[in-house]
Design an enzyme around this catalytic site. Structure first.
Site, PDB file in Angstrom:
ATOM      1  N   ASP A  65      -1.224  -6.269  -0.298  1.00  0.00           N
ATOM      2  CA  ASP A  65      -1.244  -5.575   0.996  1.00  0.00           C
ATOM      3  C   ASP A  65      -2.670  -5.093   1.282  1.00  0.00           C
ATOM      4  O   ASP A  65      -3.256  -4.370   0.458  1.00  0.00           O
ATOM      5  CB  ASP A  65      -0.306  -4.364   0.884  1.00  0.00           C
ATOM      6  CG  ASP A  65       0.346  -3.998   2.192  1.00  0.00           C
ATOM      7  OD1 ASP A  65       0.094  -4.685   3.198  1.00  0.00           O
ATOM      8  OD2 ASP A  65       1.126  -3.024   2.201  1.00  0.00           O
TER       9      ASP A  65
ATOM     10  N   GLU B  42       9.635  -4.037  10.281  1.00  0.00           N
ATOM     11  CA  GLU B  42      10.028  -2.759   9.666  1.00  0.00           C
ATOM     12  C   GLU B  42      10.611  -1.797  10.697  1.00  0.00           C
ATOM     13  O   GLU B  42       9.999  -1.538  11.745  1.00  0.00           O
ATOM     14  CB  GLU B  42       8.813  -2.110   8.975  1.00  0.00           C
ATOM     15  CG  GLU B  42       9.162  -0.764   8.340  1.00  0.00           C
ATOM     16  CD  GLU B  42       8.156  -0.249   7.327  1.00  0.00           C
ATOM     17  OE1 GLU B  42       7.185  -0.979   6.997  1.00  0.00           O
ATOM     18  OE2 GLU B  42       8.329   0.895   6.861  1.00  0.00           O
TER      19      GLU B  42
ATOM     20  N   GLU C 102      -1.174  -5.313   8.742  1.00  0.00           N
ATOM     21  CA  GLU C 102      -0.318  -4.723   9.781  1.00  0.00           C
ATOM     22  C   GLU C 102      -0.914  -4.946  11.166  1.00  0.00           C
ATOM     23  O   GLU C 102      -2.138  -4.907  11.336  1.00  0.00           O
ATOM     24  CB  GLU C 102      -0.193  -3.205   9.542  1.00  0.00           C
ATOM     25  CG  GLU C 102       0.487  -2.855   8.237  1.00  0.00           C
ATOM     26  CD  GLU C 102       0.635  -1.342   8.016  1.00  0.00           C
ATOM     27  OE1 GLU C 102       0.334  -0.556   8.944  1.00  0.00           O
ATOM     28  OE2 GLU C 102       1.045  -0.959   6.906  1.00  0.00           O
TER      29      GLU C 102
ATOM     30  N   ASP D 149       0.844  -1.206   0.000  1.00  0.00           N
ATOM     31  CA  ASP D 149       0.000   0.000   0.000  1.00  0.00           C
ATOM     32  C   ASP D 149       0.881   1.258   0.000  1.00  0.00           C
ATOM     33  O   ASP D 149       0.374   2.381  -0.050  1.00  0.00           O
ATOM     34  CB  ASP D 149      -1.015   0.000   1.150  1.00  0.00           C
ATOM     35  CG  ASP D 149      -0.363   0.087   2.513  1.00  0.00           C
ATOM     36  OD1 ASP D 149       0.873  -0.050   2.613  1.00  0.00           O
ATOM     37  OD2 ASP D 149      -1.102   0.285   3.502  1.00  0.00           O
ATOM     38  N   SER D 150       2.213   1.070  -0.019  1.00  0.00           N
ATOM     39  CA  SER D 150       3.141   2.175  -0.305  1.00  0.00           C
ATOM     40  C   SER D 150       2.803   2.763  -1.676  1.00  0.00           C
ATOM     41  O   SER D 150       3.208   3.888  -1.989  1.00  0.00           O
ATOM     42  CB  SER D 150       4.594   1.679  -0.284  1.00  0.00           C
ATOM     43  OG  SER D 150       4.738   0.500  -1.040  1.00  0.00           O
TER      44      SER D 150
HETATM   45  O1  KIV Z   1       3.511  -1.095   1.606  1.00  0.00           O
HETATM   46  C1  KIV Z   1       4.660  -1.546   1.548  1.00  0.00           C
HETATM   47  O2  KIV Z   1       5.401  -1.361   0.565  1.00  0.00           O
HETATM   48  C2  KIV Z   1       5.142  -2.315   2.673  1.00  0.00           C
HETATM   49  C3  KIV Z   1       6.596  -2.611   2.729  1.00  0.00           C
HETATM   50  C4  KIV Z   1       7.302  -1.415   3.241  1.00  0.00           C
HETATM   51  C5  KIV Z   1       6.889  -3.805   3.557  1.00  0.00           C
HETATM   52  O3  KIV Z   1       4.392  -2.640   3.534  1.00  0.00           O
END
Ligand code: KIV
Length: 289
Positions: free
Chosen positions: A96, A195, A128, A57-58
């Site tokens: 994610d 993380e 998460e 979700d980045s």
């Molecule tokens: O959203 C993402 O890219 C992540 C990574 C930083 C592990 O959760």
């Protein structure tokens, strides 16, 4: 750009699964993971031989331009997961779960997790949090959907954490993280992202757990590593976390390429003859007569 679709080439036709993750941990073979959000990047990563692709979700920050990951929706995630799944087949594909897609109830979490596999071609989901997520994780796993946990700096809790800050630096916080990692393992997670936590702590947790840990800003003692692709390619220049190693400087390279294109257009150097479509003299004469 060519208009003829080509089948993705892969150096490895063997599918990486959660079982492969477990085997790699047993054999002390590091697991490589990168984030991807589109077809072309996923295809290149597969050809390069990456073990796993996380559609993180980045996406919200590095592709969609939000300040945090919080505005990302299920529709955003599914859209990008589908593109990645079209580009890469052999890496383990992990979707994610976005903010508010799994926090409201375990049933809602299960429904949304299912969409990643059923509609978007993912092999597993990531979510998460620790203790508060156990019921949701148990229910998703009981439906046959592999779940990856995520502890330490959990970006969806950025406001609760007081910013994107390292976690687990105090002994009590370290103890808490270890307990949460064990709880996630017992709830059925096949792997956990750690993380932005001290390397010593991540190494300790990785040794205590039977399932593989994937570190980002958590040192070399994790069972695998993940980086946000836009960070490691030097494409996202708003900020670069200290733990990122840049393998390219694409921001500068792309700026240069765009500038050259603009100059070529302005100077009428592009398109040149080799970029133009031919018409025979015979057809041209017919046209103008
Ligand atoms: O959203 C993402 O890219 C992540 C990574 C930083 C592990 O959760």
């Amino acid at each position: 750009m060519s208009t003829t679709p080509t089948a993705p080439k892969s150096p490895r036709c063997k599918k990486i699964t959660t079982y492969t993750f477990q085997e790699k941990k047993k054999k002390h073979e590091p697991i490589s993971m990168l984030t991807a959000y589109d077809y072309s990047s996923a295809q290149i990563m597969e050809q390069a031989g990456v073990d796993s692709i996380l559609v993180g979700d980045s996406l919200g920050m590095v592709v969609l331009g939000y300040e945090t990951t919080l505005p990302v929706t299920m529709n955003d995630m599914l859209h990008h997961c589908k593109a990645v799944a079209r580009g890469a087949k052999s890496p383990l594909l992990i979707g994610d779960m976005p903010f508010m897609s799994y926090q409201t109830s375990p049933q809602e979490a299960l429904r949304n997790a299912g969409r990643f596999l059923q509609e978007a071609g993912m092999d597993a989901v990531k979510l998460e949090g620790g203790r508060a997520r156990l019921d949701a994780i148990r229910l998703i796993v009981s439906a046959g959907i592999p779940v990856m946990g995520h502890l330490g700096l959990t970006p969806q809790s950025v406001h609760q954490l007081g910013g994107f800050r390292a976690q687990g630096k105090l002994a009590t916080a370290g103890q808490h993280l270890l307990e949460e990692a064990q709880l996630l393992q017992n709830a059925g997670c096949f792997s956990i992202v750690l993380e932005a936590i001290p390397a010593k702590l991540a190494t300790y947790i990785s040794k205590e757990l039977e399932i593989p840990t994937i570190g980002i800003g958590a040192g070399a003692g994790c069972d695998g590593q993940v980086l946000v692709t836009h960070d490691m390619l030097g494409l996202f220049d708003r900020f670069t976390p200290l733990f990122v190693k840049k393998y390219a400087e694409l921001h500068g390279d792309l700026t240069q390429a765009f500038k050259e294109y603009i100059k070529d257009v302005e100077n009428r150097d592009f398109p040149a003859e080799e970029h133009c479509i031919e018409m025979t003299n015979e057809e041209w004469d017919k046209f103008i007569s």
